[in-house]
Scaffold this motif. Structure first.
Motif, PDB file in Angstrom:
ATOM      1  N   THR A 161      58.913 -81.927 -24.155  1.00 41.57           N
ATOM      2  CA  THR A 161      60.299 -82.167 -23.757  1.00 41.57           C
ATOM      3  C   THR A 161      60.830 -80.955 -23.004  1.00 41.57           C
ATOM      4  O   THR A 161      60.394 -79.823 -23.223  1.00 41.57           O
ATOM      5  N   LYS A 162      61.775 -81.206 -22.114  1.00 43.86           N
ATOM      6  CA  LYS A 162      62.401 -80.122 -21.358  1.00 43.86           C
ATOM      7  C   LYS A 162      63.676 -79.700 -22.061  1.00 43.86           C
ATOM      8  O   LYS A 162      64.578 -80.504 -22.286  1.00 43.86           O
ATOM      9  N   ALA A 163      63.764 -78.411 -22.404  1.00 43.03           N
ATOM     10  CA  ALA A 163      64.931 -77.881 -23.104  1.00 43.03           C
ATOM     11  C   ALA A 163      65.890 -77.178 -22.159  1.00 43.03           C
ATOM     12  O   ALA A 163      67.033 -76.907 -22.520  1.00 43.03           O
ATOM     13  N   GLY A 164      65.436 -76.837 -20.953  1.00 43.44           N
ATOM     14  CA  GLY A 164      66.274 -76.128 -19.990  1.00 43.44           C
ATOM     15  C   GLY A 164      65.437 -75.688 -18.812  1.00 43.44           C
ATOM     16  O   GLY A 164      64.275 -76.083 -18.665  1.00 43.44           O
ATOM     17  N   GLU A 165      66.025 -74.864 -17.946  1.00 44.78           N
ATOM     18  CA  GLU A 165      65.301 -74.353 -16.793  1.00 44.78           C
ATOM     19  C   GLU A 165      64.167 -73.441 -17.249  1.00 44.78           C
ATOM     20  O   GLU A 165      64.398 -72.486 -17.980  1.00 44.78           O
ATOM     21  N   LEU A 166      62.938 -73.778 -16.848  1.00 40.61           N
ATOM     22  CA  LEU A 166      61.751 -73.025 -17.267  1.00 40.61           C
ATOM     23  C   LEU A 166      61.680 -72.899 -18.785  1.00 40.61           C
ATOM     24  O   LEU A 166      61.313 -71.862 -19.328  1.00 40.61           O
ATOM     25  N   HIS A 167      62.025 -73.986 -19.465  1.00 37.58           N
ATOM     26  CA  HIS A 167      62.012 -73.996 -20.925  1.00 37.58           C
ATOM     27  C   HIS A 167      61.532 -75.362 -21.409  1.00 37.58           C
ATOM     28  O   HIS A 167      62.254 -76.355 -21.289  1.00 37.58           O
ATOM     29  N   TYR A 168      60.317 -75.397 -21.929  1.00 38.35           N
ATOM     30  CA  TYR A 168      59.733 -76.637 -22.438  1.00 38.35           C
ATOM     31  C   TYR A 168      59.246 -76.431 -23.862  1.00 38.35           C
ATOM     32  O   TYR A 168      58.836 -75.338 -24.250  1.00 38.35           O
TER      33      TYR A 168
END
Length: 210
Positions: A161-168
């Motif tokens: 899942t993607k949690a934010g910009e450049l954050h998975y």
């Protein structure tokens, strides 16, 4: 006010302005150097993988990759060839504390450091895991691009899942449910699940190898 007093006052103001300008310039230079240091480099033109946190109960770990010199008292380095033709120079820094420099043609492309936890890196399609006991496992291919749910080596499943910009984040799921979570926040991370090596990049790419 006399002309001599006016001249002295003008000179003092000029000196104050010049000193202020010098201080401002020094501050700008210091800021620029700090920004340059924090950017870092990543193996084969990716990121320098520093301080990526992992929540897990199966030995998966935070990835930290940073440039630096070998600490005093460290063991002699050993080298290991990697699939892309580069080499891993492995140095023991302490108990469950190892550092690996990825070197190609004499140039250090990235540094991984496992301090009590595993670490991982996506080096432009070559995936590297450094375990807390100093073992290096590297492979190429087998990647999936998140978000999504993907089958991994060894029968595991990853829900990315993607949690934010450049954050998975990737939940690692087995027959009995979620066994661990990889969290790549601005930097790559990796770990080991029952002999299966897994890397999750900050761009949402996940790859595994048995």
């Amino acid at each position: 006010m006399s002309s001599s007093t006016t001249a002295r006052t003008a000179r003092r103001r000029t000196l104050r302005v010049a000193a202020a300008a010098l201080i401002a310039t020094a501050g700008l230079t210091l800021t620029a150097c700090s920004g340059s240091d924090s950017t870092g480099t990543k193996a084969a033109a990716t990121s320098h993988a520093a301080t990526s946190h992992t929540t897990t109960d199966m030995g998966m770990a935070a990835a930290e990759s940073k440039a630096g010199v070998t600490a005093k008292g460290s063991s002699p380095a050993r080298t290991q060839p990697l699939p892309d033709g580069s080499k891993a120079r492995i140095t023991k820094l302490g108990e469950q504390h190892y550092r690996v420099k990825i070197i190609n043609r004499g140039a250090v492309l990235a540094t991984l450091e496992a301090n009590g936890k595993d670490t991982g890196l996506d080096a432009n399609g070559m995936y590297v895991v450094l375990t807390l006991d100093g073992q290096v496992h590297a492979w190429m291919g087998g990647e999936h691009q998140g978000p999504g749910t993907f089958k991994l080596a060894g029968g595991w499943t990853a829900k990315v899942t993607k949690a934010g910009e450049l954050h998975y984040r990737a939940q690692i799921i087995g027959p009995d449910g979620v066994v661990g979570t990889l969290d790549a926040n601005q930097h790559d991370t990796g770990g080991v699940a029952n002999g299966v090596y897994i890397v999750l990049s900050a761009g949402g790419v996940i790859s595994s190898h048995l």
